[in-house]
Design an enzyme around this catalytic site. Sequence first.
Site, PDB file in Angstrom:
ATOM      1  N   VAL A  15       0.836  -1.203   0.000  1.00 11.39           N
ATOM      2  CA  VAL A  15       0.000   0.000   0.000  1.00 11.39           C
ATOM      3  C   VAL A  15       0.870   1.251   0.000  1.00 11.39           C
ATOM      4  CG1 VAL A  15      -1.832   1.251   1.196  1.00 11.39           C
ATOM      5  CG2 VAL A  15      -1.843  -1.243   1.172  1.00 11.39           C
ATOM      6  N   TYR A  16       1.908   1.246   0.827  1.00 10.18           N
ATOM      7  CA  TYR A  16       2.801   2.399   0.882  1.00 10.18           C
ATOM      8  C   TYR A  16       3.477   2.642  -0.464  1.00 10.18           C
ATOM      9  CZ  TYR A  16       6.355   5.624   2.588  1.00 10.18           C
ATOM     10  OH  TYR A  16       7.153   6.725   2.769  1.00 10.18           O
ATOM     11  N   GLY A  17       4.063   1.582  -1.035  1.00 10.34           N
ATOM     12  CA  GLY A  17       4.726   1.724  -2.326  1.00 10.34           C
ATOM     13  C   GLY A  17       3.759   2.104  -3.427  1.00 10.34           C
TER      14      GLY A  17
ATOM     15  N   ALA B 142       1.051   3.864  -3.074  1.00 12.06           N
ATOM     16  CA  ALA B 142       0.686   5.272  -2.891  1.00 12.06           C
ATOM     17  C   ALA B 142       1.767   6.187  -3.464  1.00 12.06           C
ATOM     18  CB  ALA B 142       0.459   5.569  -1.411  1.00 12.06           C
ATOM     19  N   LEU B 143       3.024   5.832  -3.258  1.00  9.67           N
ATOM     20  CA  LEU B 143       4.099   6.665  -3.795  1.00  9.67           C
ATOM     21  C   LEU B 143       4.160   6.580  -5.316  1.00  9.67           C
ATOM     22  CD1 LEU B 143       7.035   6.301  -1.249  1.00  9.67           C
ATOM     23  CD2 LEU B 143       4.977   7.706  -1.148  1.00  9.67           C
TER      24      LEU B 143
END
Length: 258
Positions: free
Chosen positions: A152-154, A156-157
Amino acid sequence: MSALALVTGATSGIGRAFADRLASDGYDLIAVGRNTARLDELVAAHPDVTVRPLAADLSTPEGIDAVAAAAADAPVDLLVNNAGVAHYMPLADLPAEKATELVNVKILAPTLLTRAVLPGMLERSAGTIINVGGMIAFSGPAPSSVMPRRAVYGGALAHLLAFSQLLAAELEGTGVRVQALLPGVVATEFHTRQGMDLSAVPRMSAEDVVTASLRGLELGETVTAPGVEDASLLDAVFAADLAAFGGQSPQLATRYNG
Protein backbone atom coordinates in the site's frame (compact mmCIF):
# COMPACT_ATOMS: atom_id res chain seq x y z
CA MET A 1 3.61 41.18 -0.83
CA SER A 2 5.61 38.10 0.12
CA ALA A 3 5.09 34.82 -1.68
CA LEU A 4 3.01 32.28 0.23
CA ALA A 5 3.84 28.59 0.69
CA LEU A 6 1.62 25.92 2.20
CA VAL A 7 3.60 23.00 3.64
CA THR A 8 1.97 19.87 5.04
CA GLY A 9 3.79 17.80 7.62
CA ALA A 10 5.69 20.97 8.43
CA THR A 11 6.74 20.16 12.00
CA SER A 12 9.41 17.51 11.35
CA GLY A 13 11.67 15.93 8.77
CA ILE A 14 11.46 17.05 5.16
CA GLY A 15 8.45 19.27 5.87
CA ARG A 16 10.26 21.18 8.59
CA ALA A 17 13.31 21.53 6.33
CA PHE A 18 11.06 22.96 3.61
CA ALA A 19 9.42 25.35 6.09
CA ASP A 20 12.76 26.58 7.40
CA ARG A 21 14.26 27.03 3.93
CA LEU A 22 11.24 28.80 2.48
CA ALA A 23 10.92 31.10 5.49
CA SER A 24 14.59 32.00 5.21
CA ASP A 25 13.95 32.79 1.52
CA GLY A 26 11.22 35.23 2.55
CA TYR A 27 8.10 33.15 2.03
CA ASP A 28 5.15 33.52 4.34
CA LEU A 29 3.89 30.12 5.40
CA ILE A 30 0.76 28.14 6.13
CA ALA A 31 2.29 25.37 8.20
CA VAL A 32 0.17 22.24 8.57
CA GLY A 33 0.79 19.61 11.22
CA ARG A 34 -0.79 17.65 14.04
CA ASN A 35 1.58 18.66 16.83
CA THR A 36 0.48 22.08 18.08
CA ALA A 37 3.54 22.55 20.28
CA ARG A 38 5.83 22.02 17.31
CA LEU A 39 3.73 24.36 15.20
CA ASP A 40 4.12 27.03 17.87
CA GLU A 41 7.87 26.45 17.92
CA LEU A 42 8.00 26.83 14.13
CA VAL A 43 6.17 30.15 14.38
CA ALA A 44 8.58 31.39 17.04
CA ALA A 45 11.59 30.32 14.96
CA HIS A 46 10.68 32.66 12.09
CA PRO A 47 9.65 36.07 13.43
CA ASP A 48 10.61 37.85 10.20
CA VAL A 49 7.85 36.23 8.13
CA THR A 50 4.21 35.43 8.75
CA VAL A 51 3.73 31.79 9.74
CA ARG A 52 0.13 30.70 10.08
CA PRO A 53 -0.07 27.43 12.05
CA LEU A 54 -2.85 25.10 10.96
CA ALA A 55 -3.40 22.08 13.19
CA ALA A 56 -5.02 19.36 11.10
CA ASP A 57 -4.87 15.59 10.69
CA LEU A 58 -4.71 14.75 6.98
CA SER A 59 -5.50 11.11 7.70
CA THR A 60 -9.11 12.20 8.25
CA PRO A 61 -11.65 13.69 5.81
CA GLU A 62 -12.24 16.54 8.27
CA GLY A 63 -8.56 17.41 8.34
CA ILE A 64 -8.28 17.32 4.56
CA ASP A 65 -11.35 19.53 4.20
CA ALA A 66 -9.98 22.08 6.67
CA VAL A 67 -6.65 22.40 4.88
CA ALA A 68 -8.28 22.43 1.43
CA ALA A 69 -10.52 25.30 2.57
CA ALA A 70 -7.51 27.25 3.82
CA ALA A 71 -5.65 26.55 0.58
CA ALA A 72 -8.55 27.70 -1.56
CA ASP A 73 -8.97 30.93 0.42
CA ALA A 74 -5.34 32.04 0.22
CA PRO A 75 -3.12 33.04 -2.74
CA VAL A 76 -0.84 30.01 -2.39
CA ASP A 77 2.22 30.30 -4.65
CA LEU A 78 3.86 27.06 -3.58
CA LEU A 79 2.17 23.91 -2.28
CA VAL A 80 4.34 21.21 -0.69
CA ASN A 81 2.37 18.00 -0.26
CA ASN A 82 4.78 16.40 2.18
CA ALA A 83 2.75 14.86 5.03
CA GLY A 84 3.23 11.13 5.58
CA VAL A 85 2.32 8.31 7.91
CA ALA A 86 4.53 5.45 9.03
CA HIS A 87 2.21 2.59 8.04
CA TYR A 88 4.81 0.42 6.38
CA MET A 89 3.85 -3.26 6.51
CA PRO A 90 2.45 -6.13 4.44
CA LEU A 91 -1.16 -5.67 3.37
CA ALA A 92 -2.30 -8.76 5.29
CA ASP A 93 -0.95 -7.17 8.48
CA LEU A 94 -2.14 -3.64 7.76
CA PRO A 95 -5.29 -2.80 9.77
CA ALA A 96 -8.09 -1.38 7.66
CA GLU A 97 -8.03 1.93 9.52
CA LYS A 98 -4.30 2.33 8.90
CA ALA A 99 -4.73 1.52 5.22
CA THR A 100 -7.40 4.22 5.05
CA GLU A 101 -5.14 6.72 6.83
CA LEU A 102 -2.29 5.99 4.42
CA VAL A 103 -4.46 6.44 1.34
CA ASN A 104 -5.93 9.63 2.81
CA VAL A 105 -2.54 11.18 3.59
CA LYS A 106 -0.56 10.17 0.50
CA ILE A 107 -3.26 10.05 -2.20
CA LEU A 108 -6.47 11.84 -1.24
CA ALA A 109 -4.92 14.82 0.56
CA PRO A 110 -2.41 15.70 -2.21
CA THR A 111 -5.17 15.35 -4.79
CA LEU A 112 -7.67 17.58 -3.01
CA LEU A 113 -5.13 20.16 -1.80
CA THR A 114 -3.76 20.46 -5.32
CA ARG A 115 -7.29 20.85 -6.63
CA ALA A 116 -7.89 23.59 -4.06
CA VAL A 117 -4.90 25.72 -5.05
CA LEU A 118 -5.08 25.23 -8.81
CA PRO A 119 -7.79 27.76 -9.69
CA GLY A 120 -5.84 30.60 -8.11
CA MET A 121 -2.57 29.49 -9.66
CA LEU A 122 -4.16 29.23 -13.09
CA GLU A 123 -5.73 32.67 -12.70
CA ARG A 124 -2.33 34.14 -11.81
CA SER A 125 -0.55 32.03 -14.47
CA ALA A 126 2.01 31.04 -11.84
CA GLY A 127 2.47 28.50 -9.07
CA THR A 128 4.36 25.41 -8.01
CA ILE A 129 3.17 22.09 -6.62
CA ILE A 130 5.66 19.70 -5.03
CA ASN A 131 4.48 16.16 -4.24
CA VAL A 132 6.88 14.40 -1.89
CA GLY A 133 6.99 10.67 -2.55
CA GLY A 134 10.01 8.42 -2.53
CA MET A 135 12.18 6.08 -4.58
CA ILE A 136 9.97 3.22 -3.39
CA ALA A 137 7.69 4.39 -6.22
CA PHE A 138 10.04 2.45 -8.52
CA SER A 139 10.11 -0.73 -6.40
CA GLY A 140 7.03 -2.45 -7.84
CA PRO A 141 9.01 -5.02 -9.89
CA ALA A 142 11.16 -6.00 -6.86
CA PRO A 143 11.27 -9.74 -6.11
CA SER A 144 9.71 -11.29 -3.02
CA SER A 145 13.11 -11.39 -1.32
CA VAL A 146 13.03 -7.61 -0.95
CA MET A 147 11.93 -6.55 2.52
CA PRO A 148 10.07 -4.99 4.17
CA ARG A 149 6.77 -5.63 2.41
CA ARG A 150 4.93 -2.41 1.64
CA ALA A 151 2.29 -2.83 -1.08
CA VAL A 152 0.00 0.00 0.00
CA TYR A 153 2.80 2.40 0.88
CA GLY A 154 4.73 1.72 -2.33
CA GLY A 155 1.55 1.88 -4.39
CA ALA A 156 0.69 5.27 -2.89
CA LEU A 157 4.10 6.67 -3.80
CA ALA A 158 3.81 5.25 -7.32
CA HIS A 159 0.47 7.06 -7.57
CA LEU A 160 2.13 10.34 -6.57
CA LEU A 161 4.73 9.88 -9.30
CA ALA A 162 2.20 9.21 -12.09
CA PHE A 163 -0.16 11.87 -10.75
CA SER A 164 2.61 14.47 -10.83
CA GLN A 165 3.75 13.54 -14.34
CA LEU A 166 0.25 13.54 -15.80
CA LEU A 167 -0.67 16.77 -14.01
CA ALA A 168 2.47 18.46 -15.30
CA ALA A 169 1.39 17.54 -18.83
CA GLU A 170 -2.13 18.85 -18.19
CA LEU A 171 -0.72 22.16 -16.99
CA GLU A 172 1.92 22.64 -19.68
CA GLY A 173 1.96 26.24 -20.85
CA THR A 174 -0.09 27.55 -17.92
CA GLY A 175 2.79 28.81 -15.80
CA VAL A 176 2.05 26.23 -13.09
CA ARG A 177 4.86 23.78 -12.37
CA VAL A 178 4.57 20.31 -10.85
CA GLN A 179 7.36 18.25 -9.28
CA ALA A 180 7.44 14.72 -7.94
CA LEU A 181 10.19 14.70 -5.31
CA LEU A 182 11.51 11.18 -4.74
CA PRO A 183 14.14 10.89 -2.01
CA GLY A 184 15.59 7.62 -0.82
CA VAL A 185 16.28 6.93 2.85
CA VAL A 186 16.30 10.24 4.72
CA ALA A 187 17.45 10.98 8.27
CA THR A 188 14.06 11.85 9.79
CA GLU A 189 11.75 10.46 12.48
CA PHE A 190 9.82 8.40 9.93
CA HIS A 191 11.54 5.09 10.54
CA THR A 192 11.91 5.45 14.30
CA ARG A 193 8.13 5.81 14.52
CA GLN A 194 7.94 2.30 13.08
CA GLY A 195 10.44 0.95 15.59
CA MET A 196 13.13 0.65 12.92
CA ASP A 197 16.74 1.48 13.83
CA LEU A 198 18.48 2.81 10.73
CA SER A 199 21.23 4.60 12.61
CA ALA A 200 23.84 2.45 10.85
CA VAL A 201 22.39 3.06 7.38
CA PRO A 202 23.75 5.98 5.33
CA ARG A 203 20.92 8.50 4.99
CA MET A 204 20.48 11.81 3.22
CA SER A 205 19.65 14.88 5.28
CA ALA A 206 16.25 16.50 4.93
CA GLU A 207 18.00 19.76 4.12
CA ASP A 208 19.74 18.15 1.12
CA VAL A 209 16.39 16.83 -0.11
CA VAL A 210 15.01 20.39 -0.07
CA THR A 211 18.11 21.70 -1.85
CA ALA A 212 17.60 19.09 -4.59
CA SER A 213 13.92 19.97 -4.91
CA LEU A 214 14.50 23.68 -5.36
CA ARG A 215 17.39 23.13 -7.76
CA GLY A 216 15.31 20.58 -9.66
CA LEU A 217 12.65 23.23 -10.19
CA GLU A 218 15.31 25.56 -11.59
CA LEU A 219 16.41 22.79 -13.96
CA GLY A 220 12.85 22.24 -15.15
CA GLU A 221 12.58 18.69 -13.78
CA THR A 222 9.17 17.12 -13.29
CA VAL A 223 10.76 14.21 -11.41
CA THR A 224 13.54 15.01 -8.95
CA ALA A 225 15.42 12.09 -7.39
CA PRO A 226 17.97 13.65 -5.02
CA GLY A 227 20.12 10.55 -4.63
CA VAL A 228 20.27 9.39 -8.26
CA GLU A 229 23.55 10.59 -9.78
CA ASP A 230 22.89 9.22 -13.27
CA ALA A 231 19.72 10.96 -14.47
CA SER A 232 19.70 8.79 -17.61
CA LEU A 233 18.44 5.96 -15.41
CA LEU A 234 15.25 7.91 -14.82
CA ASP A 235 14.99 8.78 -18.50
CA ALA A 236 15.28 5.07 -19.35
CA VAL A 237 12.47 4.15 -16.93
CA PHE A 238 10.12 6.73 -18.40
CA ALA A 239 11.06 5.85 -21.99
CA ALA A 240 10.28 2.20 -21.23
CA ASP A 241 6.94 3.21 -19.69
CA LEU A 242 5.97 5.07 -22.86
CA ALA A 243 7.24 2.26 -25.09
CA ALA A 244 5.02 -0.24 -23.26
CA PHE A 245 2.07 2.17 -23.39
CA GLY A 246 2.59 2.72 -27.11
CA GLY A 247 3.16 -0.95 -27.83
CA GLN A 248 -0.43 -1.99 -27.27
CA SER A 249 -2.76 -3.15 -30.01
CA PRO A 250 -6.45 -4.04 -30.32
CA GLN A 251 -5.27 -7.53 -31.30
CA LEU A 252 -4.74 -10.20 -28.65
CA ALA A 253 -1.03 -10.70 -28.01
CA THR A 254 0.20 -13.98 -29.45
CA ARG A 255 1.42 -15.26 -26.11
CA TYR A 256 -2.20 -15.46 -24.98
CA ASN A 257 -3.30 -17.60 -27.91
CA GLY A 258 -3.36 -21.37 -27.79
